[in-house]
Design a protein around this motif. Sequence first.
Motif, mmCIF file in Angstrom:
data_model
loop_
_atom_site.group_PDB
_atom_site.id
_atom_site.type_symbol
_atom_site.label_atom_id
_atom_site.label_comp_id
_atom_site.label_asym_id
_atom_site.label_seq_id
_atom_site.Cartn_x
_atom_site.Cartn_y
_atom_site.Cartn_z
ATOM 1 N N LEU A 6 0.837 -1.196 0.000
ATOM 2 C CA LEU A 6 0.000 0.000 0.000
ATOM 3 C C LEU A 6 0.877 1.254 0.000
ATOM 4 C CD1 LEU A 6 -2.608 -1.185 2.649
ATOM 5 C CD2 LEU A 6 -2.872 -1.157 0.162
ATOM 6 N N PRO A 7 0.328 2.395 -0.446
ATOM 7 C CA PRO A 7 1.125 3.631 -0.475
ATOM 8 C C PRO A 7 1.547 4.064 0.922
ATOM 9 C CG PRO A 7 -0.910 3.862 -1.762
ATOM 10 C CD PRO A 7 -1.032 2.588 -0.993
ATOM 11 N N ASN A 8 2.654 4.809 0.992
ATOM 12 C CA ASN A 8 3.070 5.404 2.258
ATOM 13 C C ASN A 8 2.027 6.405 2.733
ATOM 14 O OD1 ASN A 8 5.413 3.917 2.245
ATOM 15 N ND2 ASN A 8 6.681 5.549 1.424
ATOM 16 N N LEU A 9 2.054 6.678 4.024
ATOM 17 C CA LEU A 9 1.059 7.553 4.638
ATOM 18 C C LEU A 9 1.654 8.917 4.979
ATOM 19 C CD1 LEU A 9 -0.577 5.000 7.100
ATOM 20 C CD2 LEU A 9 -1.568 5.898 4.989
ATOM 21 N N PRO A 10 0.840 9.972 4.915
ATOM 22 C CA PRO A 10 1.326 11.293 5.341
ATOM 23 C C PRO A 10 1.523 11.328 6.848
ATOM 24 C CG PRO A 10 -1.032 11.375 4.916
ATOM 25 C CD PRO A 10 -0.566 10.018 4.455
ATOM 26 N N ALA A 11 2.424 12.178 7.295
ATOM 27 C CA ALA A 11 2.690 12.320 8.727
ATOM 28 C C ALA A 11 1.425 12.763 9.455
ATOM 29 C CB ALA A 11 3.804 13.341 8.948
ATOM 30 N N GLU A 12 1.210 12.190 10.618
ATOM 31 C CA GLU A 12 0.095 12.584 11.487
ATOM 32 C C GLU A 12 0.657 12.881 12.883
ATOM 33 O OE1 GLU A 12 -3.824 10.301 10.378
ATOM 34 O OE2 GLU A 12 -2.171 8.853 10.364
ATOM 35 N N PHE A 13 1.681 13.721 12.936
ATOM 36 C CA PHE A 13 2.312 14.056 14.203
ATOM 37 C C PHE A 13 1.269 14.716 15.111
ATOM 38 C CE2 PHE A 13 6.358 14.771 11.494
ATOM 39 C CZ PHE A 13 6.469 13.401 11.301
ATOM 40 N N ASN A 14 1.302 14.397 16.383
ATOM 41 C CA ASN A 14 0.271 14.881 17.292
ATOM 42 C C ASN A 14 0.866 15.197 18.664
ATOM 43 O OD1 ASN A 14 0.155 12.199 18.806
ATOM 44 N ND2 ASN A 14 -0.444 11.523 16.746
ATOM 45 N N TYR A 15 0.016 15.555 19.595
ATOM 46 C CA TYR A 15 0.466 16.053 20.901
ATOM 47 C C TYR A 15 0.881 14.952 21.864
ATOM 48 C CZ TYR A 15 -4.158 14.494 22.444
ATOM 49 O OH TYR A 15 -5.258 13.736 22.717
ATOM 50 N N PHE A 16 0.565 13.685 21.573
ATOM 51 C CA PHE A 16 0.785 12.637 22.564
ATOM 52 C C PHE A 16 2.272 12.329 22.697
ATOM 53 C CE2 PHE A 16 0.304 8.756 24.912
ATOM 54 C CZ PHE A 16 -0.891 8.925 25.591
ATOM 55 N N PRO A 17 2.814 12.261 23.909
ATOM 56 C CA PRO A 17 4.256 12.064 24.110
ATOM 57 C C PRO A 17 4.680 10.606 23.956
ATOM 58 C CG PRO A 17 3.187 12.261 26.226
ATOM 59 C CD PRO A 17 2.114 12.509 25.197
ATOM 60 N N HIS A 18 5.955 10.415 23.619
ATOM 61 C CA HIS A 18 6.529 9.074 23.484
ATOM 62 C C HIS A 18 6.971 8.567 24.859
ATOM 63 C CE1 HIS A 18 6.497 10.090 19.213
ATOM 64 N NE2 HIS A 18 6.727 8.816 18.959
ATOM 65 N N VAL A 19 5.973 8.190 25.658
ATOM 66 C CA VAL A 19 6.241 7.634 26.980
ATOM 67 C C VAL A 19 6.241 6.109 26.891
ATOM 68 C CG1 VAL A 19 5.329 9.613 28.237
ATOM 69 C CG2 VAL A 19 3.773 7.786 27.520
ATOM 70 N N ARG A 20 6.581 5.447 27.980
ATOM 71 C CA ARG A 20 6.639 3.987 28.005
ATOM 72 C C ARG A 20 5.301 3.380 27.560
ATOM 73 N NH1 ARG A 20 8.808 -0.718 30.079
ATOM 74 N NH2 ARG A 20 7.442 -2.013 31.369
#
Length: 257
Positions: free
Chosen positions: A111-125
């Motif tokens: 399938l095609p690559n997806l556009p970025a969907e960067f958001n507010y949620f932090p990269h926590v454990r």
Amino acid sequence: MRFFARLFAFVACLAAVPAGAQQAAPTTPDTTARATAPQTTDKENLWLLDLSDGGRVTIWLRPDLAPKMVERIKLLTRQRFYDGLLFHRVIEGFMAQGGDPKGDGTGGSSLPNLPAEFNYFPHVRGVVSAARADDENSANSQFFIVLQPRLALDKKYTVFGRVLDGMAYVDAIERGEPPANPTRILRAYIAADNPPTYFAAAPPPPPSLGAPVTLPGTAPAAAAAPAKAAARPKPSSVAAPRPAAVAAPEKAASTDQ
């Protein structure tokens, strides 16, 4: 008489000022509204990964954060794309990366690559995020599960879920780049599709922080890594940790098919 007339006029002016000021005050629109997250009991948004280390991992999908990536995960899961795929890049104290049919970090779905969907949620454990190449719009099928907080990745990678249950089995995933004896996804399900009951093995003990984890009966992951590193294609990836600093993302090949 003139004194009382002037006093009355002065009092009338004082009474009128607050009302005029209140009417003229600018209004600021509320821009903090966010999409509503699904319930943690919503089976349509629970992703189940049965791992070869003996456990089932339950991941809460967040279409409110990344609707395109969540849709992709559901589609590929229902196509049984993830069944049998291994965790090909697992770094102690950082993350476990999988979802590549080639098993070396250079692959993806058809399938095609997806556009970025960067958001507010932090990269926590326990956060689950989309792996990508240098191009921000190159997420496809690969993902990583955060083992320890890595806030430097925030708004640079697409967070689309978080582990609700089974984090002990994520902690037990074989370490290495690549691992000597990689942990695999035996089967992946969406909970709404009525998967069979899974009888998990006893949860493994948590790994010692800072030390590679090797499951019983396997060779240390570090022994296999140097021999393969030179020939390994540069993968879709996330920024690898370096001593005393946060590393910049490594160069990576695109996941375009």
